[in-house]
Design a protein around this motif. Structure first.
Motif, mmCIF file in Angstrom:
data_model
loop_
_atom_site.group_PDB
_atom_site.id
_atom_site.type_symbol
_atom_site.label_atom_id
_atom_site.label_comp_id
_atom_site.label_asym_id
_atom_site.label_seq_id
_atom_site.Cartn_x
_atom_site.Cartn_y
_atom_site.Cartn_z
ATOM 1 N N ASP A 403 7.188 36.886 -6.700
ATOM 2 C CA ASP A 403 7.675 37.120 -8.066
ATOM 3 C C ASP A 403 8.385 35.884 -8.595
ATOM 4 O O ASP A 403 8.175 35.454 -9.723
ATOM 5 C CB ASP A 403 8.687 38.289 -8.093
ATOM 6 N N GLU A 404 9.238 35.312 -7.721
ATOM 7 C CA GLU A 404 10.018 34.153 -8.151
ATOM 8 C C GLU A 404 9.087 32.988 -8.506
ATOM 9 O O GLU A 404 9.245 32.322 -9.532
ATOM 10 C CB GLU A 404 10.988 33.710 -7.048
ATOM 11 N N LEU A 405 8.074 32.765 -7.632
ATOM 12 C CA LEU A 405 7.170 31.638 -7.881
ATOM 13 C C LEU A 405 6.453 31.795 -9.214
ATOM 14 O O LEU A 405 6.313 30.840 -9.965
ATOM 15 C CB LEU A 405 6.147 31.524 -6.744
ATOM 16 N N GLN A 406 6.031 33.026 -9.481
ATOM 17 C CA GLN A 406 5.306 33.256 -10.748
ATOM 18 C C GLN A 406 6.180 32.975 -11.969
ATOM 19 O O GLN A 406 5.725 32.439 -12.973
ATOM 20 C CB GLN A 406 4.791 34.687 -10.785
ATOM 21 N N SER A 407 7.470 33.322 -11.844
ATOM 22 C CA SER A 407 8.349 33.126 -13.001
ATOM 23 C C SER A 407 8.942 31.713 -13.025
ATOM 24 O O SER A 407 9.690 31.367 -13.934
ATOM 25 C CB SER A 407 9.492 34.150 -12.963
ATOM 26 N N GLY A 408 8.600 30.891 -11.997
ATOM 27 C CA GLY A 408 9.124 29.514 -11.945
ATOM 28 C C GLY A 408 10.620 29.488 -11.647
ATOM 29 O O GLY A 408 11.304 28.494 -11.894
ATOM 30 N N ARG A 409 11.142 30.582 -11.105
ATOM 31 C CA ARG A 409 12.568 30.641 -10.787
ATOM 32 C C ARG A 409 12.754 30.996 -9.309
ATOM 33 O O ARG A 409 11.786 31.321 -8.621
ATOM 34 C CB ARG A 409 13.269 31.697 -11.657
ATOM 35 N N CYS A 410 14.005 30.957 -8.827
ATOM 36 C CA CYS A 410 14.290 31.411 -7.466
ATOM 37 C C CYS A 410 15.599 32.192 -7.492
ATOM 38 O O CYS A 410 16.301 32.209 -8.504
ATOM 39 C CB CYS A 410 14.405 30.216 -6.516
ATOM 40 N N ILE A 411 15.892 32.843 -6.360
ATOM 41 C CA ILE A 411 17.199 33.512 -6.267
ATOM 42 C C ILE A 411 18.114 32.589 -5.457
ATOM 43 O O ILE A 411 17.722 32.111 -4.382
ATOM 44 C CB ILE A 411 17.082 34.873 -5.564
ATOM 45 N N LEU A 412 19.295 32.335 -5.963
ATOM 46 C CA LEU A 412 20.284 31.543 -5.226
ATOM 47 C C LEU A 412 21.442 32.468 -4.889
ATOM 48 O O LEU A 412 22.158 32.945 -5.780
ATOM 49 C CB LEU A 412 20.766 30.371 -6.091
ATOM 50 N N LYS A 413 21.582 32.765 -3.596
ATOM 51 C CA LYS A 413 22.578 33.761 -3.193
ATOM 52 C C LYS A 413 23.755 33.085 -2.494
ATOM 53 O O LYS A 413 23.559 32.234 -1.612
ATOM 54 C CB LYS A 413 21.923 34.778 -2.258
ATOM 55 N N ASN A 414 24.959 33.454 -2.913
ATOM 56 C CA ASN A 414 26.180 32.979 -2.255
ATOM 57 C C ASN A 414 26.526 33.992 -1.168
ATOM 58 O O ASN A 414 26.878 35.136 -1.456
ATOM 59 C CB ASN A 414 27.304 32.901 -3.292
ATOM 60 N N MET A 415 26.386 33.573 0.117
ATOM 61 C CA MET A 415 26.551 34.517 1.234
ATOM 62 C C MET A 415 28.010 34.916 1.435
ATOM 63 O O MET A 415 28.302 35.898 2.101
ATOM 64 C CB MET A 415 26.019 33.899 2.529
ATOM 65 N N LYS A 416 28.923 34.143 0.858
ATOM 66 C CA LYS A 416 30.339 34.439 1.057
ATOM 67 C C LYS A 416 30.761 35.633 0.200
ATOM 68 O O LYS A 416 31.436 36.546 0.683
ATOM 69 C CB LYS A 416 31.173 33.206 0.693
ATOM 70 N N ASP A 417 30.332 35.637 -1.079
ATOM 71 C CA ASP A 417 30.751 36.751 -1.936
ATOM 72 C C ASP A 417 29.574 37.641 -2.355
ATOM 73 O O ASP A 417 29.754 38.622 -3.078
ATOM 74 C CB ASP A 417 31.492 36.220 -3.181
ATOM 75 N N GLY A 418 28.362 37.285 -1.933
ATOM 76 C CA GLY A 418 27.202 38.132 -2.203
ATOM 77 C C GLY A 418 26.638 37.982 -3.608
ATOM 78 O O GLY A 418 25.640 38.614 -3.942
ATOM 79 N N LEU A 419 27.237 37.129 -4.459
ATOM 80 C CA LEU A 419 26.767 37.000 -5.847
ATOM 81 C C LEU A 419 25.450 36.206 -5.909
ATOM 82 O O LEU A 419 25.225 35.306 -5.097
ATOM 83 C CB LEU A 419 27.827 36.301 -6.705
ATOM 84 N N GLN A 420 24.596 36.557 -6.883
ATOM 85 C CA GLN A 420 23.298 35.907 -7.003
ATOM 86 C C GLN A 420 23.128 35.259 -8.370
ATOM 87 O O GLN A 420 23.634 35.753 -9.364
ATOM 88 C CB GLN A 420 22.183 36.933 -6.819
ATOM 89 N N GLU A 421 22.378 34.133 -8.395
ATOM 90 C CA GLU A 421 21.994 33.512 -9.664
ATOM 91 C C GLU A 421 20.477 33.389 -9.674
ATOM 92 O O GLU A 421 19.833 33.586 -8.650
ATOM 93 C CB GLU A 421 22.594 32.096 -9.779
ATOM 94 N N ASN A 422 19.930 32.995 -10.819
ATOM 95 C CA ASN A 422 18.488 32.963 -10.955
ATOM 96 C C ASN A 422 18.023 31.645 -11.600
ATOM 97 O O ASN A 422 17.352 31.653 -12.627
ATOM 98 C CB ASN A 422 18.112 34.163 -11.845
ATOM 99 N N PRO A 423 18.368 30.490 -10.988
ATOM 100 C CA PRO A 423 18.035 29.218 -11.640
ATOM 101 C C PRO A 423 16.528 28.935 -11.603
ATOM 102 O O PRO A 423 15.822 29.494 -10.767
ATOM 103 C CB PRO A 423 18.781 28.186 -10.812
ATOM 104 N N SER A 424 16.090 28.031 -12.481
ATOM 105 C CA SER A 424 14.673 27.642 -12.444
ATOM 106 C C SER A 424 14.466 26.716 -11.249
ATOM 107 O O SER A 424 15.418 26.075 -10.768
ATOM 108 C CB SER A 424 14.301 26.933 -13.743
ATOM 109 N N LEU A 425 13.203 26.631 -10.790
ATOM 110 C CA LEU A 425 12.923 25.768 -9.629
ATOM 111 C C LEU A 425 13.253 24.315 -9.943
ATOM 112 O O LEU A 425 13.646 23.557 -9.062
ATOM 113 C CB LEU A 425 11.454 25.900 -9.222
#
Ligand code: HAM
Length: 437
Positions: A403-425
């Protein structure tokens, strides 16, 4: 045909056993892996920082030296030279030895490179493997590592105190506590010789109570009886006259100054009137650092002054003092378990072949920016890749799925607080760079 005389072809399992024996490490030699290797590097790093603060410079000397370097320095009658050295004749028929300790090689290097003439005083440190063919047991290997330091070209008692202070700070920087620094004064060679004669006369009537090794030492290396761990020998040695009664006022003053300097530097120590060392080169100050949690092999570091050695190697008379710390011994000291922190690395979890390709490009871009990035190329499930990220203590995980590849984005997860972002590749490396650098 007499079947009884026909030799049986070896079974496959027997061949396998023999083959695998061939690939086992030698007794007393160890592999240092993962967590232990990490702590090893931490200790070396802590030592280097402290050495730098004290003005010590690194010296790297050969692992192999001529036999005489060690036999002359440590003494022919010491256990190390008599029975523990790995020695052989090389192709040019020179008798060579795998170094059993660091001091002798450093003294040779100091003189051979004319440091005595060029600068006089030299403060050198070293780290590396040493080899002694001793009976292996917990805390005693045939290959072990030492981190050591030598100050060459001075007779000043302040240099002894500086050396012990340096050792104390290395132990503290590595987070070790509960150790004890024991100190004694062995005087000059002449003073020690007088004491040795008296000690011999005291021990001789007790010969029958001594262990076999000590009965041998009585004839060749009397001082070492004081060092024996066998109970009956300890009982006899405990009543022997202490060496302090045989020292000149100048030797005594030297030691007093060392102790006062240690107090001034805030180093805790105890005096141990019967402490002796296993190597012959020591004069005046000797010390040993022991830790009560280590059992029989409880010395984590040791050293002392060796004022006669430069002259014995052909240099002009000048003093020297040093110590060596046993790395494996120190790593055996139990430390309270602490949950490791996340580090600033980034783990790329790629799902499927196309994601691996994209992930590899990302990996290369992140590393080019000077950041730490990890990835495995096994196409494992997201769950097991997240487990790897956890094992690596990576704070950041980049997830690349279809899914991420198709949208040209990835998930960037912070393992310390569990928060996620969705930056472009295209942006993710810059986003990471801002977070990490
Ligand atoms: P050492 O007492 O023979 O002194 O060794 C120093 C330290 O190396 C010991 O306290 C111990 O921690 C470690 N060590 C020795 N043998 C083994 C072994 N077989 N297995 C594991 N660890 C071991 C010296 O080597 C002197 N060169 C120290 C010195 C430096 N004196 C003056 N300058």
């Amino acid at each position: 045909m007499d079947r009884g005389t026909v030799s049986r072809a070896p079974l496959y399992s027997e061949i396998q056993k023999k083959e695998s024996m061939r690939f086992q490490r030698l007794r007393g030699f160890q592999d240092i892996l993962a967590e232990e290797a990490r702590r090893f590097a931490e200790l070396a790093g802590a030592a280097r920082r402290v050495f730098r603060n004290f003005g010590f410079e690194e010296v790297i000397v050969p692992l192999l030296e001529r036999r005489e370097v060690f036999s002359r320095a440590l003494g022919e009658e010491t256990d190390v030279v008599r029975k523990e050295m790995y020695e052989f004749e090389d192709r040019s028929k020179t008798r060579v030895v795998l170094r059993p300790e660091g001091t002798a090689g450093v003294v040779r290097a100091y003189l051979e490179n004319d440091l005595d003439k060029k600068q006089g005083l030299a403060k050198l440190f070293y780290a590396g493997p040493m080899f002694r063919s001793e009976r292996p047991q917990a805390g005693r290997q045939r290959q072990f590592h030492q981190i050591g330091a030598e100050t060459l070209g001075t007779e000043s008692p302040w240099a002894d105190a500086e050396m012990i202070h340096c050792l104390d700070l290395i132990l503290k920087a590595f987070g070790v506590s509960g150790y004890e620094i024991q100190m004694n004064n062995l005087g000059t060679f002449e003073e020690r010789e007088r004491f040795t004669a008296v000690l011999h006369d005291y021990l001789k009537p007790h010969e029958k109570s001594l262990c076999e090794d000590c009965r041998f030492r009585l004839g060749r290396n009397v001082l070492r009886v004081l060092d024996c761990k066998v109970e009956s020998c300890r009982a006899v040695a405990g009543q022997s006259p202490p060496i302090s009664g045989f020292l000149s006022s100048s030797s005594r003053e030297h030691f007093e100054t060392v102790l006062k300097a240690l107090e001034a530097a805030g180093v805790a120590f105890k005096t141990a009137p019967r402490l002796v060392r296993g190597l012959d080169y020591y004069t005046k100050t000797v010390f040993e650092v022991t830790h009560p949690r280590l059992g029989a092999q409880d010395a984590v570091a040791a050293g002392g002054r060796y004022d006669g050695l430069l002259e014995a190697f052909g240099g002009k008379a000048a003093g020297a003092v040093g110590f060596a710390l046993g790395v494996e011994r120190l790593l055996r000291v139990p430390v309270p378990a602490v949950e490791p922190e996340f580090d600033d690395s980034c783990f790329i979890a790629a799902l499927g072949d196309t994601a691996i390709k994209t992930g590899f490009v990302l990996l290369a871009r992140i590393r080019k920016e000077g950041m730490t990035a990890l990835m495995d190329f096994e196409s494992r499930s997201l769950k097991s890749q997240m487990r790897s990220a956890g094992r690596n203590r990576s704070r950041w995980v980049v997830i690349l799925g279809e899914d991420e590849l198709q949208s040209g984005r990835c998930i960037l997860k912070n393992m310390k607080d569990g928060l996620q972002e969705n930056p472009s590749l295209g942006d993710v490396v810059e986003v990471l760079r801002r977070k990490l650098l």
